[in-house]
Design a protein around this motif. Structure first.
Motif, PDB file in Angstrom:
ATOM      1  N   LEU A  63       0.792  -1.228   0.000  1.00 62.44           N
ATOM      2  CA  LEU A  63       0.000   0.000   0.000  1.00 62.44           C
ATOM      3  C   LEU A  63       0.827   1.282   0.000  1.00 62.44           C
ATOM      4  N   LEU A  64       2.151   1.158   0.124  1.00 61.63           N
ATOM      5  CA  LEU A  64       2.953   2.379   0.198  1.00 61.63           C
ATOM      6  C   LEU A  64       2.980   3.079  -1.157  1.00 61.63           C
ATOM      7  N   PHE A  65       3.194   2.285  -2.216  1.00 58.57           N
ATOM      8  CA  PHE A  65       3.139   2.810  -3.587  1.00 58.57           C
ATOM      9  C   PHE A  65       2.380   1.827  -4.459  1.00 58.57           C
ATOM     10  N   SER A  66       1.643   2.362  -5.427  1.00 60.18           N
ATOM     11  CA  SER A  66       0.826   1.507  -6.288  1.00 60.18           C
ATOM     12  C   SER A  66       1.686   0.661  -7.226  1.00 60.18           C
ATOM     13  N   ASN A  67       2.887   1.150  -7.562  1.00 57.72           N
ATOM     14  CA  ASN A  67       3.817   0.360  -8.364  1.00 57.72           C
ATOM     15  C   ASN A  67       4.521  -0.648  -7.458  1.00 57.72           C
ATOM     16  N   ARG A  68       4.416  -1.929  -7.784  1.00 64.13           N
ATOM     17  CA  ARG A  68       4.935  -2.963  -6.891  1.00 64.13           C
ATOM     18  C   ARG A  68       6.440  -2.846  -6.669  1.00 64.13           C
ATOM     19  N   ARG A  69       7.184  -2.580  -7.731  1.00 60.59           N
ATOM     20  CA  ARG A  69       8.631  -2.471  -7.584  1.00 60.59           C
ATOM     21  C   ARG A  69       9.014  -1.298  -6.688  1.00 60.59           C
ATOM     22  N   ALA A  70       8.348  -0.168  -6.892  1.00 63.39           N
ATOM     23  CA  ALA A  70       8.618   0.998  -6.057  1.00 63.39           C
ATOM     24  C   ALA A  70       8.236   0.726  -4.608  1.00 63.39           C
TER      25      ALA A  70
END
Length: 306
Positions: A63-70
Motif C-alpha cells: 500500500l505504500l506505492f501503487s507500483n509494486r517495484r517501487a
C-alpha cells in the motif's frame, strides 16, 4: 467502493522523503550536538523511526506505492533502518494477520499446557524492548545461520514456528542478502560515528523499547477472533498523522487493503476509537493470564499479500 491505492502515492512520497531526511539528520547529529540537544534529537529520532516502521507496514501490504517495484524497494530501504530484512518481516507480518489471536499467536493469555515462566518472559519482553532486540539478533542469525537450523530452533516456540512456516516458502536467499545489507549499513554508520556511536546505539535502544510496546498494545485483552481481535486507540491528531493512522488498528485488520490515507473513511460505527494509547499501555502491565479457551486458526495456509 475502496479508495484507489494510487491516490496515496503522492502523500507517501512526501512522507518517506521527510522520514529519511529526519533519520539521517539525527544520525549525523549524534556526532555534532551537545548533550542537551542530543536528547531532543533522540526524541525526534524515536518518533520518526516509529513513523518509518508504519511506512514499512504499509509496504508490507503493498500500500505504500501503487507500483509494486517501487513499493518493495521503498519497504526494503526503510526496513534496513529498523533494522531488519523487509522480505522476512513482511512474511512475518502477513502471518500475523493469519494467526492473530489464535493459539499460534496470543501473548496475553496462556493455557495449562504452556510454561507460565516462558509466557511471562515473552510478554514482558514485549513491554521492555526485548522483542526489538530479538529482531536485531534475528537479523544477524538470518545473515549467517542456515535457514534449516533456524527453522528447527523455531519449533521450540509455537508463534516462532508459525512464522517460519511462511518464511520458508520462498525468498530465502533474498532474506539473507537483505540481512547482510542491514549489517553492512549499520556497521558503516557506527564506523563513521566512531566514539559517538554509543549515542547512536542509545537512541536506537529507546526506539526499540517504544516499538516493542506498540506491536501488541492494540491486541491486548481483545476478543479471540482473527479479524476483530484488535482495537482502535486514540493517539491524538498529531500522532495520528505522524504515525500514519496506525491507532486505527481494528479498522486496519478488517480492511487490510486500504491505505492509511483512507483508513478513517472506511471505519464503521462498529469500530470505535474510545480508549487512549496511554490507558491501553498501562493495562498491559497486568501481564498474561491463565485461560482454558483454545482458538483454532481457520485461515492457516491462506496468505493474500495484496
Amino acid at each position: 467502493m475502496r479508495p484507489a491505492r494510487a491516490s496515496a502515492d503522492l502523500p507517501n512520497t512526501a512522507v518517506v522523503s521527510v522520514q529519511l531526511l529526519a533519520i539521517f539528520s539525527c544520525i549525523a547529529g549524534c556526532k555534532i550536538v551537545d548533550l542537551r540537544w542530543w536528547i531532543v534529537l533522540g526524541v525526534v529520532f524515536v518518533l520518526t523511526m516509529n513513523s518509518v516502521y508504519f511506512s514499512i507496514h504499509e509496504a508490507e501490504h503493498g500500500l505504500l506505492f501503487s507500483n509494486r517495484r517501487a513499493n518493495n524497494a521503498a519497504g526494503t530501504l526503510l526496513s534496513f533502518l529498523l533494522p531488519a530484512s523487509f522480505t522476512f518481516i513482511r512474511n512475518a507480518h502477513l502471518a500475523h494477520h493469519i494467526h492473530n489471536r489464535s493459539d499460534e499467536e496470543v501473548f496475553d493469555v496462556y493455557t495449562s499446557d504452556d510454561p507460565a515462566w516462558w509466557k511471562q518472559f515473552q510478554f514482558f519482553g514485549i513491554l521492555t524492548g526485548v522483542f526489538w532486540l530479538t529482531l536485531v539478533l534475528g537479523n544477524l542469525a538470518l545473515a549467517i545461520v542456515p535457514m534449516r537450523w533456524l527453522s528447527n530452533a523455531a519449533q521450540l516456540d509455537r508463534p516462532s514456528a508459525a512464522i517460519m512456516k511462511y518464511v520458508n516458502r520462498r525468498n530465502k536467499w533474498r532474506i539473507r542478502a537483505e540481512a547482510w545489507a542491514v549489517l553492512i549499513l549499520h556497521s558503516t554508520i557506527a564506523w563513521q560515528l566512531g566514539s559517538w556511536a554509543i549515542r547512536y546505539a542509545m537512541i536506537y535502544l529507546v526506539f526499540g523499547i517504544s516499538w516493542s510496546t506498540l506491536q501488541y498494545v492494540h491486541h491486548y485483552g481483545t476478543c479471540r477472533d482473527v479479524l476483530r481481535g484488535a482495537k482502535n486507540l486514540r493517539y491524538g491528531p498529531v500522532l495520528d498523522l505522524l504515525w500514519l493512522n496506525h491507532g486505527w488498528h481494528l479498522t486496519h485488520h478488517l480492511h487490510p487493503t486500504v491505505s492509511w490515507v483512507h483508513l478513517r473513511e472506511v471505519a464503521s460505527d462498529a469500530e470505535p476509537c474510545t480508549e487512549s494509547l496511554a490507558s491501553a499501555y498501562l493495562k498491559m502491565w497486568r501481564g498474561p493470564i491463565l485461560t482454558t479457551d483454545h482458538v483454532k486458526n481457520e485461515y492457516d495456509g491462506i496468505v493474500a499479500q495484496h
